[in-house]
Write a protein that holds these residues in place. Structure first.
Motif, mmCIF file in Angstrom:
data_model
loop_
_atom_site.group_PDB
_atom_site.id
_atom_site.type_symbol
_atom_site.label_atom_id
_atom_site.label_comp_id
_atom_site.label_asym_id
_atom_site.label_seq_id
_atom_site.Cartn_x
_atom_site.Cartn_y
_atom_site.Cartn_z
ATOM 1 N N LEU A 1 48.107 34.203 43.827
ATOM 2 C CA LEU A 1 47.267 33.460 42.885
ATOM 3 C C LEU A 1 45.802 33.883 42.971
ATOM 4 N N ILE A 2 45.321 34.098 44.195
ATOM 5 C CA ILE A 2 43.889 34.416 44.355
ATOM 6 C C ILE A 2 43.574 35.772 43.724
ATOM 7 N N GLU A 3 44.588 36.618 43.544
ATOM 8 C CA GLU A 3 44.352 37.909 42.883
ATOM 9 C C GLU A 3 43.906 37.725 41.428
ATOM 10 N N LYS A 4 44.159 36.549 40.869
ATOM 11 C CA LYS A 4 43.733 36.259 39.493
ATOM 12 C C LYS A 4 42.345 35.611 39.452
ATOM 13 N N ASP A 5 41.741 35.443 40.606
ATOM 14 C CA ASP A 5 40.480 34.699 40.679
ATOM 15 C C ASP A 5 39.326 35.503 40.071
ATOM 16 N N GLN A 6 38.629 34.901 39.121
ATOM 17 C CA GLN A 6 37.538 35.605 38.422
ATOM 18 C C GLN A 6 36.423 36.038 39.364
ATOM 19 N N LEU A 7 36.112 35.212 40.354
ATOM 20 C CA LEU A 7 35.005 35.562 41.257
ATOM 21 C C LEU A 7 35.367 36.826 42.048
ATOM 22 N N LEU A 8 36.607 36.875 42.519
ATOM 23 C CA LEU A 8 37.060 38.061 43.248
ATOM 24 C C LEU A 8 36.962 39.292 42.340
ATOM 25 N N LEU A 9 37.364 39.132 41.089
ATOM 26 C CA LEU A 9 37.380 40.274 40.170
ATOM 27 C C LEU A 9 35.966 40.746 39.825
ATOM 28 N N VAL A 10 35.055 39.805 39.525
ATOM 29 C CA VAL A 10 33.693 40.261 39.168
ATOM 30 C C VAL A 10 32.986 40.865 40.381
ATOM 31 N N ARG A 11 33.309 40.394 41.578
ATOM 32 C CA ARG A 11 32.711 41.009 42.778
ATOM 33 C C ARG A 11 33.238 42.440 42.937
ATOM 34 N N ARG A 12 34.538 42.619 42.748
ATOM 35 C CA ARG A 12 35.121 43.965 42.868
ATOM 36 C C ARG A 12 34.533 44.910 41.842
ATOM 37 N N GLU A 13 34.277 44.386 40.638
ATOM 38 C CA GLU A 13 33.740 45.234 39.566
ATOM 39 C C GLU A 13 32.228 45.421 39.686
ATOM 40 N N GLY A 14 31.617 44.722 40.630
ATOM 41 C CA GLY A 14 30.176 44.840 40.797
ATOM 42 C C GLY A 14 29.382 44.141 39.708
ATOM 43 N N ARG A 15 29.973 43.163 39.034
ATOM 44 C CA ARG A 15 29.280 42.513 37.916
ATOM 45 C C ARG A 15 28.474 41.291 38.350
ATOM 46 N N ALA A 16 28.822 40.697 39.471
ATOM 47 C CA ALA A 16 28.078 39.535 39.985
ATOM 48 C C ALA A 16 28.537 39.284 41.416
ATOM 49 N N PHE A 17 27.656 38.709 42.231
ATOM 50 C CA PHE A 17 27.988 38.311 43.607
ATOM 51 C C PHE A 17 28.429 39.494 44.460
ATOM 52 N N SER A 18 28.145 40.731 44.017
ATOM 53 C CA SER A 18 28.670 41.857 44.789
ATOM 54 C C SER A 18 27.868 42.105 46.060
ATOM 55 N N GLN A 19 26.649 41.506 46.151
ATOM 56 C CA GLN A 19 25.888 41.653 47.407
ATOM 57 C C GLN A 19 26.368 40.669 48.469
ATOM 58 N N LEU A 20 27.255 39.767 48.071
ATOM 59 C CA LEU A 20 27.723 38.736 48.998
ATOM 60 C C LEU A 20 29.158 39.032 49.402
ATOM 61 N N GLN A 21 29.541 38.488 50.543
ATOM 62 C CA GLN A 21 30.937 38.623 50.935
ATOM 63 C C GLN A 21 31.568 37.246 51.048
ATOM 64 N N GLU A 22 32.882 37.226 50.953
ATOM 65 C CA GLU A 22 33.604 35.969 51.085
ATOM 66 C C GLU A 22 34.933 36.245 51.762
ATOM 67 N N ARG A 23 35.226 35.423 52.746
ATOM 68 C CA ARG A 23 36.585 35.449 53.286
ATOM 69 C C ARG A 23 37.436 34.706 52.263
ATOM 70 N N LEU A 24 38.522 35.290 51.809
ATOM 71 C CA LEU A 24 39.246 34.665 50.699
ATOM 72 C C LEU A 24 39.813 33.310 51.105
ATOM 73 N N PRO A 25 39.714 32.334 50.208
ATOM 74 C CA PRO A 25 40.221 30.992 50.538
ATOM 75 C C PRO A 25 41.702 31.034 50.885
ATOM 76 N N GLN A 26 42.065 30.344 51.953
ATOM 77 C CA GLN A 26 43.478 30.205 52.301
ATOM 78 C C GLN A 26 43.905 28.758 52.093
ATOM 79 N N PHE A 27 43.084 28.033 51.325
ATOM 80 C CA PHE A 27 43.404 26.643 50.990
ATOM 81 C C PHE A 27 43.728 26.596 49.496
ATOM 82 N N PRO A 28 44.463 25.562 49.039
ATOM 83 C CA PRO A 28 44.826 25.474 47.620
ATOM 84 C C PRO A 28 43.586 25.311 46.731
#
Length: 453
Positions: A221-248
């Motif tokens: 499910l988290i693979e569909k997460d917009q924040l993860l996708l825009v960070r990967r594409e370098g469009r926003a939040f790419s200077q930040l890191q996040e441990r992916l949520p393991q909570f619902p």
């Protein structure tokens, strides 16, 4: 700038919660803050608590009340944390966005250059219901920027969220040299209701998302997460890191329950990200270790679940830090002018709005002064001074300051003086001196003629 080996770890505990205009009635915040029911049962307390709330009830009828009193959420957090000897360093509010920093009392003199900023993004920046509030400060010489944001809502508003992010990054400007922008800081923590949703509206319904959560298919499910996708594409939040949520997903719940509200597709809207400028200093590598990242499903007053994360940061002592020391106060007489003395150390840089406040002993917030006086600043007079006098000002010197007879202090408690280095109203402030505590007395009245035999 190079540092010697005076480094140690500080622990910082961050909370983000969209409280959807509810008040904190009949709820205990202990579990949310990782605390036991009684302070003497607490194990490892952090050094700082950072509380970021969104959609705090900021109705107009409350604002007058708020001028004189903390809002109900701040009061509630303060009650829990003052029992553990935490002090509110700073609170910044913009309509529904509220950010507070609490520190253990022992750190107070090592928190410098505190400054707040805010950016409105809602309705083209006119309305403060969306945007960000931030607090920056130096902790033992390392700079930290804390950003609490509430970005544009709804599945289809992804571009607006990206624009909100860019606007906040561009518009937030601080007045601390070499730390003017968010990402100039050694450590950045960016959290809030960032409102990123799951892609695939057409293909994945609310029911399907709920079913995947029930089957614990969070990784897919988290693979569909917009924040993860825009960070990967370098469009926003790419200077930040996040441990992916393991909570619902933490949104959207029926009020008062742990059931998803199926009018919305569940999503991980509530997030905590961080950045470390590892190589800001020669001979030193900065590190942040994230030791937890979780949601708290037992809190059900809002349609969001709160999210917390703990970090251990490496900080380095600033060897240029100077502290003001107060001469002991033998006697403070109520209803009369009182003169205090303090020592300014060699190399101390006075601000143009430095002030000394009177506080109750064991104060719980830096905003709780009972009276204050501005100190004499010599900056204003410098053009009238000759070389020799200017030289004298660079040296350690003792200064007197008189508080007026109108300062009325209740007699039943003890007080402390706090010296703030400040550049004015919304400027940069740091606490740089704390006196020992002292008692206040009233002078016995002189006998009148009638009383003399």
């Amino acid at each position: 700038m190079s540092h010697c080996d005076n480094n140690w770890n500080v622990k910082i505990y961050i909370v983000t919660w969209n409280v959807s205009t509810k008040f904190p009635e009949n709820i205990s915040l202990n579990k949310l803050l990782g605390l036991e029911n009684r302070p003497d049962q607490d194990t490892a307390l952090p050094d700082f608590f950072v509380i970021g709330l969104q959609e705090v009830n900021a109705q107009p009828q409350n604002t007058l009340y708020n001028l004189f009193k903390d809002d109900l959420w701040t009061q509630k957090f303060k009650e829990v944390l003052k029992e553990r000897d935490f002090v509110v360093i700073k609170t910044e509010q913009m309509q529904g966005l509220l950010l507070s920093v609490f520190a253990r009392r022992k750190h107070l003199l090592h928190l410098r250059q505190v400054e707040t900023e805010y950016t409105r993004t809602g309705l083209g920046g006119i309305w403060g219901n969306k945007g960000a509030v931030s607090i920056r400060l130096n902790v033992y010489g390392s700079s930290i920027c804390l950003v609490n944001a509430h970005l544009a809502a709804h599945d289809h508003m992804l571009e607006e969220r990206i624009n909100d992010y860019e606007r906040i990054v561009q518009e937030q400007k601080f007045h601390v040299k070499a730390k003017e922008t968010i990402f100039d800081h050694d450590y950045v923590f960016w959290f809030g209701d960032l409102n990123f949703r799951l892609t695939g509206e057409a293909t994945t319904s609310a029911d399907e998302i709920r079913a995947m959560v029930a089957r614990d298919e969070l990784k897919q499910l988290i693979e569909k997460d917009q924040l993860l996708l825009v960070r990967r594409e370098g469009r926003a939040f790419s200077q930040l890191q996040e441990r992916l949520p393991q909570f619902p997903p933490t949104f959207k719940f029926e009020h008062g329950s742990n059931d998803y509200d199926m009018k919305r597709r569940p999503a991980w809207t509530d997030r905590i990200l961080y950045a470390v400028n590892e190589n800001n200093y020669r001979n030193v590598r900065l590190t942040a270790e994230q030791t937890s990242y979780k949601s708290h499903p037992s809190y059900s007053i809002s349609d969001h679940k709160p999210v917390t994360s703990e970090f251990t940061l490496k900080v380095y002592e600033d060897t240029t830090e100077r502290t003001i020391s107060f001469k002991p106060i033998e006697l403070w007489l109520v209803g009369e002018p009182n003169t205090i003395e303090y020592v300014i150390p060699n190399g101390f840089d006075e601000g143009n709005a430095d002030w000394i406040g009177i506080y109750r002993e064991n104060f719980t917030s830096l905003s709780e002064y009972l009276a204050y006086e501005y100190t004499e600043t010599y900056k204003d007079k410098q053009h009238q001074l000759n070389e020799q006098q200017l030289q004298h000002l660079q040296n350690t010197r003792t200064v007197q300051l008189t508080f007026s007879e109108n300062v009325s202090l209740p007699l039943d408690t003890r007080y402390q003086l706090l010296y703030f280095q400040s550049t004015g109203t919304r400027g940069v402030t740091g606490l740089v001196g704390i006196s020992d505590s002292f008692a206040v007395e009233k002078r016995c009245p002189s006998p009148s003629f009638d009383e003399i035999d």
